[in-house]
Motif scaffolding. Structure first.
Motif, mmCIF file in Angstrom:
data_model
loop_
_atom_site.group_PDB
_atom_site.id
_atom_site.type_symbol
_atom_site.label_atom_id
_atom_site.label_comp_id
_atom_site.label_asym_id
_atom_site.label_seq_id
_atom_site.Cartn_x
_atom_site.Cartn_y
_atom_site.Cartn_z
ATOM 1 N N MET A 1 46.012 45.904 22.302
ATOM 2 C CA MET A 1 45.892 44.475 22.603
ATOM 3 C C MET A 1 44.462 43.962 22.427
ATOM 4 O O MET A 1 43.496 44.635 22.814
ATOM 5 N N ARG A 2 44.355 42.773 21.837
ATOM 6 C CA ARG A 2 43.066 42.098 21.760
ATOM 7 C C ARG A 2 42.671 41.629 23.156
ATOM 8 O O ARG A 2 43.510 41.173 23.926
ATOM 9 N N ILE A 3 41.382 41.741 23.459
ATOM 10 C CA ILE A 3 40.881 41.319 24.758
ATOM 11 C C ILE A 3 40.101 40.021 24.589
ATOM 12 O O ILE A 3 39.216 39.933 23.743
ATOM 13 N N PRO A 4 40.444 38.988 25.353
ATOM 14 C CA PRO A 4 39.757 37.701 25.222
ATOM 15 C C PRO A 4 38.239 37.831 25.352
ATOM 16 O O PRO A 4 37.739 38.548 26.228
ATOM 17 N N PHE A 5 37.518 37.168 24.445
ATOM 18 C CA PHE A 5 36.060 37.070 24.432
ATOM 19 C C PHE A 5 35.358 38.370 24.053
ATOM 20 O O PHE A 5 34.134 38.429 24.077
ATOM 21 N N LEU A 6 36.119 39.410 23.733
ATOM 22 C CA LEU A 6 35.509 40.660 23.259
ATOM 23 C C LEU A 6 35.921 40.852 21.810
ATOM 24 O O LEU A 6 36.984 41.384 21.497
ATOM 25 N N LYS A 7 35.080 40.409 20.903
ATOM 26 C CA LYS A 7 35.393 40.414 19.480
ATOM 27 C C LYS A 7 35.632 41.822 18.969
ATOM 28 O O LYS A 7 34.899 42.759 19.302
ATOM 29 N N SER B 1 44.691 36.657 9.682
ATOM 30 C CA SER B 1 45.593 37.129 8.617
ATOM 31 C C SER B 1 46.799 37.842 9.223
ATOM 32 O O SER B 1 47.188 38.934 8.795
ATOM 33 N N GLY B 2 47.374 37.212 10.241
ATOM 34 C CA GLY B 2 48.485 37.823 10.973
ATOM 35 C C GLY B 2 49.812 37.774 10.246
ATOM 36 O O GLY B 2 50.720 38.546 10.551
ATOM 37 N N ALA C 1 52.850 36.329 20.117
ATOM 38 C CA ALA C 1 51.681 36.928 20.761
ATOM 39 C C ALA C 1 51.593 38.422 20.445
ATOM 40 O O ALA C 1 50.511 38.942 20.141
ATOM 41 N N TYR C 2 52.730 39.105 20.473
ATOM 42 C CA TYR C 2 52.708 40.545 20.201
ATOM 43 C C TYR C 2 52.436 40.847 18.738
ATOM 44 O O TYR C 2 51.736 41.820 18.417
ATOM 45 N N MET C 3 52.955 40.040 17.836
ATOM 46 C CA MET C 3 52.707 40.287 16.417
ATOM 47 C C MET C 3 51.251 40.028 16.042
ATOM 48 O O MET C 3 50.755 40.526 15.033
ATOM 49 N N LEU C 4 50.546 39.274 16.879
ATOM 50 C CA LEU C 4 49.115 39.053 16.671
ATOM 51 C C LEU C 4 48.276 39.923 17.609
ATOM 52 O O LEU C 4 47.055 39.757 17.675
ATOM 53 N N ILE D 1 46.468 21.868 25.483
ATOM 54 C CA ILE D 1 45.538 21.728 24.355
ATOM 55 C C ILE D 1 44.182 22.332 24.714
ATOM 56 O O ILE D 1 43.595 23.104 23.935
ATOM 57 N N LEU D 2 43.672 22.010 25.899
ATOM 58 C CA LEU D 2 42.386 22.551 26.350
ATOM 59 C C LEU D 2 42.441 24.067 26.495
ATOM 60 O O LEU D 2 41.517 24.785 26.099
ATOM 61 N N LEU D 3 43.557 24.567 27.021
ATOM 62 C CA LEU D 3 43.719 26.015 27.197
ATOM 63 C C LEU D 3 43.782 26.727 25.845
ATOM 64 O O LEU D 3 43.250 27.819 25.682
ATOM 65 N N CYS D 4 44.423 26.083 24.855
ATOM 66 C CA CYS D 4 44.508 26.677 23.529
ATOM 67 C C CYS D 4 43.151 26.670 22.825
ATOM 68 O O CYS D 4 42.844 27.581 22.048
ATOM 69 N N ILE D 5 42.333 25.658 23.105
ATOM 70 C CA ILE D 5 40.965 25.646 22.573
ATOM 71 C C ILE D 5 40.178 26.809 23.163
ATOM 72 O O ILE D 5 39.468 27.535 22.439
ATOM 73 N N ILE D 6 40.331 27.017 24.468
ATOM 74 C CA ILE D 6 39.682 28.168 25.107
ATOM 75 C C ILE D 6 40.200 29.465 24.501
ATOM 76 O O ILE D 6 39.430 30.394 24.219
ATOM 77 N N GLY D 7 41.520 29.533 24.295
ATOM 78 C CA GLY D 7 42.115 30.730 23.695
ATOM 79 C C GLY D 7 41.581 31.001 22.314
ATOM 80 O O GLY D 7 41.303 32.164 21.950
ATOM 81 N N PHE D 8 41.405 29.955 21.516
ATOM 82 C CA PHE D 8 40.893 30.143 20.140
ATOM 83 C C PHE D 8 39.439 30.621 20.181
ATOM 84 O O PHE D 8 39.039 31.471 19.389
ATOM 85 N N LEU D 9 38.661 30.092 21.112
ATOM 86 C CA LEU D 9 37.273 30.548 21.275
ATOM 87 C C LEU D 9 37.213 31.999 21.746
ATOM 88 O O LEU D 9 36.238 32.714 21.479
ATOM 89 N N ALA D 10 38.279 32.415 22.452
ATOM 90 C CA ALA D 10 38.304 33.770 23.016
ATOM 91 C C ALA D 10 38.761 34.821 22.015
ATOM 92 O O ALA D 10 38.657 36.018 22.277
ATOM 93 N N VAL D 11 39.286 34.382 20.863
ATOM 94 C CA VAL D 11 39.785 35.348 19.875
ATOM 95 C C VAL D 11 38.605 36.148 19.323
ATOM 96 O O VAL D 11 37.675 35.573 18.796
#
Length: 318
Positions: free
Chosen positions: A136-142, A196-197, A241-244, A308-318
């Motif tokens: 699993m990808r961890i938020p904010f840890l590239k 590239s998911g 979410a799982y496929m990504l 929308i705000l949460l998804c912006i945070i999520g995108f920044l966390a990817v």
């Protein structure tokens, strides 16, 4: 914009928009009307008789559009399977309640068994036939992937079924689940392109199909999605979410779903422990805000903006 994004969005929207006037009269003719609880929000009693099971509109749209991309984008297959799988469970439940007039629909143990079955097939397919691991990808840890070994399997069942039921609880106001999930679908589309998911055709199709469905589902709704739609959308969110490799991100981008579930759990637990007292005026929590004086449209708008705000945070966390 990539044609694998704008074309499915446009096609999904158009197909849903066209299917609406075709399917809604059929649902009305078959008397598949929504029933409202007498003890529920009194303003909702006027909705009784509004056609339900409208989720078939966007499910057909998503399926028709996504099938054009399965050969070039094989990762679309498991996402589409889970979406349709949970949609069929919801359809069966709706059919028993609305057509057969069985107020209980599927028994809880039947519904859970079917949900476990769909999730199990998804897990097997993902492990055996895709190149996507359960790390699993961890938020904010590239570029950081967390591998918890065999514990990832029970976690998948918990995450998928929990998300599905979270979306189900969110579907209680005109356009609420549709709006929130359309935003989440947009997030998955952008993230799939970024990583590239390979699932952007189906996420784009979901976005377009929900926008088309909202033409008939916004207040005052001409049709409700029913469990047919809400369970399908929950399956879509979890599978995407799982496929990504992003199940942890559901807590961020799908916080509305989580809060809806927690509000019900907290309300029921507190009610039982205190012999009838309540924390919220009504659960799920969107009804609490209604009874506090918020209009349906305001609740939907606020929850949509928060997503929308949460998804912006999520995108920044990817």
């Amino acid at each position: 914009m990539n044609e694998k994004v704008w074309l499915p969005i446009l096609a999904g929207f158009v197909v849903s928009a066209i299917l609406g006037p075709v399917i809604i009269p059929v649902l009305q003719k078959m008397k598949m009307g929504q029933t409202e609880r007498e003890e529920g929000v009194q303003a909702h009693l006027k909705k009784a008789g509004t056609p339900t099971m409208g989720g078939v509109i966007f499910l057909l749209s998503i399926t028709l559009v996504s099938l054009f991309y399965v050969r070039e984008f094989p990762h679309v297959i498991p996402v589409l399977f889970v979406t349709l799988g949970f949609g069929l469970i919801g359809f069966w439940d709706d059919y028993l309640k609305v057509v057969k007039k069985d107020p209980d629909g599927l028994l809880p143990k039947q519904k859970m068994a079917l949900q476990i079955g769909v999730t199990g097939i998804f897990a097997f397919y993902m492990i055996r036939f895709t190149d996507v691991s359960l790390a699993m990808r961890i938020p904010f840890l590239k570029d950081t992937l967390l591998d918890i070994g065999w514990l990832a399997i029970p976690l998948m069942f918990f995450a998928v079924i929990g998300t599905v039921n979270g979306v189900n609880f969110t579907d209680g106001l005109d356009g609420l689940a549709s709006t929130v999930t359309a935003v989440v679908a947009g997030f998955f589309t952008m993230t799939s392109l970024w990583l590239s998911g390979g699932i952007e055709p189906v996420t784009s199709a979901v976005l377009g199909a929900l926008l088309g469905f909202l033409l008939y589902n916004v207040y005052p709704a001409k049709v409700f999605m029913g469990d047919t739609g809400s369970l399908a959308l929950g399956g879509f969110v979890a599978a995407s979410a799982y496929m990504l490799q992003m199940p942890v991100f559901i807590v961020i981008i799908g916080l509305i779903y989580l809060v809806e579930v927690l509000s019900v759990m907290i309300q029921v637990t507190y009610f039982k422990k205190t012999g009838g007292k309540r924390i919220f005026k009504m659960a799920p929590i969107h009804h609490h805000f209604e009874l506090c004086g918020w209009s349906e449209t305001r609740v939907v708008a606020v929850f949509g903006i928060l997503t929308i705000l949460l998804c912006i945070i999520g995108f920044l966390a990817v």
